[in-house]
Design a protein around this motif. Structure first.
Motif, short mmCIF file in Angstrom:
data_model
loop_
_atom_site.label_atom_id
_atom_site.label_comp_id
_atom_site.label_asym_id
_atom_site.label_seq_id
_atom_site.Cartn_x
_atom_site.Cartn_y
_atom_site.Cartn_z
N UNK A 33 0.82 -1.22 0.00
CA UNK A 33 0.00 0.00 0.00
C UNK A 33 0.85 1.27 0.00
N UNK A 34 1.97 1.26 0.70
CA UNK A 34 2.85 2.42 0.71
C UNK A 34 3.41 2.68 -0.70
N UNK A 46 2.00 1.75 -3.55
CA UNK A 46 0.89 2.23 -4.38
C UNK A 46 0.58 3.70 -4.10
N UNK A 47 0.60 4.08 -2.83
CA UNK A 47 0.34 5.46 -2.46
C UNK A 47 1.40 6.39 -3.06
N UNK A 48 2.65 6.00 -2.94
CA UNK A 48 3.73 6.80 -3.50
C UNK A 48 3.64 6.92 -5.02
N UNK A 49 3.28 5.82 -5.67
CA UNK A 49 3.14 5.86 -7.13
C UNK A 49 1.96 6.74 -7.54
N UNK A 50 0.90 6.74 -6.72
CA UNK A 50 -0.24 7.63 -7.00
C UNK A 50 0.17 9.09 -6.90
N UNK A 51 0.95 9.41 -5.89
CA UNK A 51 1.45 10.79 -5.75
C UNK A 51 2.36 11.14 -6.91
N UNK A 52 3.19 10.21 -7.31
CA UNK A 52 4.12 10.45 -8.42
C UNK A 52 3.35 10.66 -9.73
N UNK A 53 2.24 9.93 -9.90
CA UNK A 53 1.44 10.07 -11.12
C UNK A 53 0.85 11.46 -11.25
N UNK A 54 0.63 12.12 -10.12
CA UNK A 54 0.05 13.46 -10.14
C UNK A 54 1.07 14.56 -10.39
N UNK A 55 2.32 14.20 -10.61
CA UNK A 55 3.35 15.20 -10.87
C UNK A 55 3.34 15.67 -12.32
N UNK A 56 2.66 14.93 -13.18
CA UNK A 56 2.63 15.30 -14.59
C UNK A 56 3.83 14.79 -15.36
N UNK A 57 4.71 14.09 -14.69
CA UNK A 57 5.87 13.52 -15.37
C UNK A 57 5.44 12.26 -16.11
N UNK A 58 5.46 12.31 -17.42
CA UNK A 58 4.99 11.18 -18.21
C UNK A 58 6.09 10.20 -18.56
N UNK A 79 7.44 2.25 -13.30
CA UNK A 79 6.13 1.79 -13.76
C UNK A 79 5.78 0.41 -13.21
N UNK A 80 6.79 -0.40 -12.97
CA UNK A 80 6.60 -1.78 -12.52
C UNK A 80 6.78 -1.95 -11.01
N UNK A 81 7.02 -0.85 -10.31
CA UNK A 81 7.39 -0.91 -8.90
C UNK A 81 6.35 -1.61 -8.02
N UNK A 82 5.08 -1.38 -8.24
CA UNK A 82 4.05 -2.03 -7.42
C UNK A 82 4.08 -3.54 -7.62
N UNK A 83 4.18 -3.98 -8.86
CA UNK A 83 4.24 -5.42 -9.13
C UNK A 83 5.52 -6.03 -8.57
N UNK A 126 8.01 -9.57 -4.63
CA UNK A 126 9.04 -9.79 -3.61
C UNK A 126 8.40 -10.14 -2.27
N UNK A 127 7.43 -9.36 -1.85
CA UNK A 127 6.81 -9.56 -0.54
C UNK A 127 6.01 -10.86 -0.46
#
Length: 60
Positions: A7-8, A10-22, A29-33, A38-39
């Protein structure tokens, strides 16, 4: 602890998605998976394989 870690990320990736950096590296992009694999003790690429089964395997 596994749930919190996923969840942490995913939350960080959601914040990163809102930066407008495409232009994100594939690692980002694969960090959540990657974190979930791993976990959960899954081999790398299990959650993003195009031929991955859509059903859960039977348990015991």
């Amino acid at each position: 602890m596994t749930t919190i870690q996923i969840l942490v990320v995913l939350d960080g990736l959601g914040a990163h998605a809102n930066t407008g950096t495409g232009n994100r590296p594939s690692e980002v992009s694969r960090m959540a998976a990657t974190t979930a694999e791993r976990e959960l003790g899954l081999p790398h690429g299990t959650l993003t394989r195009s031929d991955a089964p859509l059903t859960a395997s039977p348990t015991g």
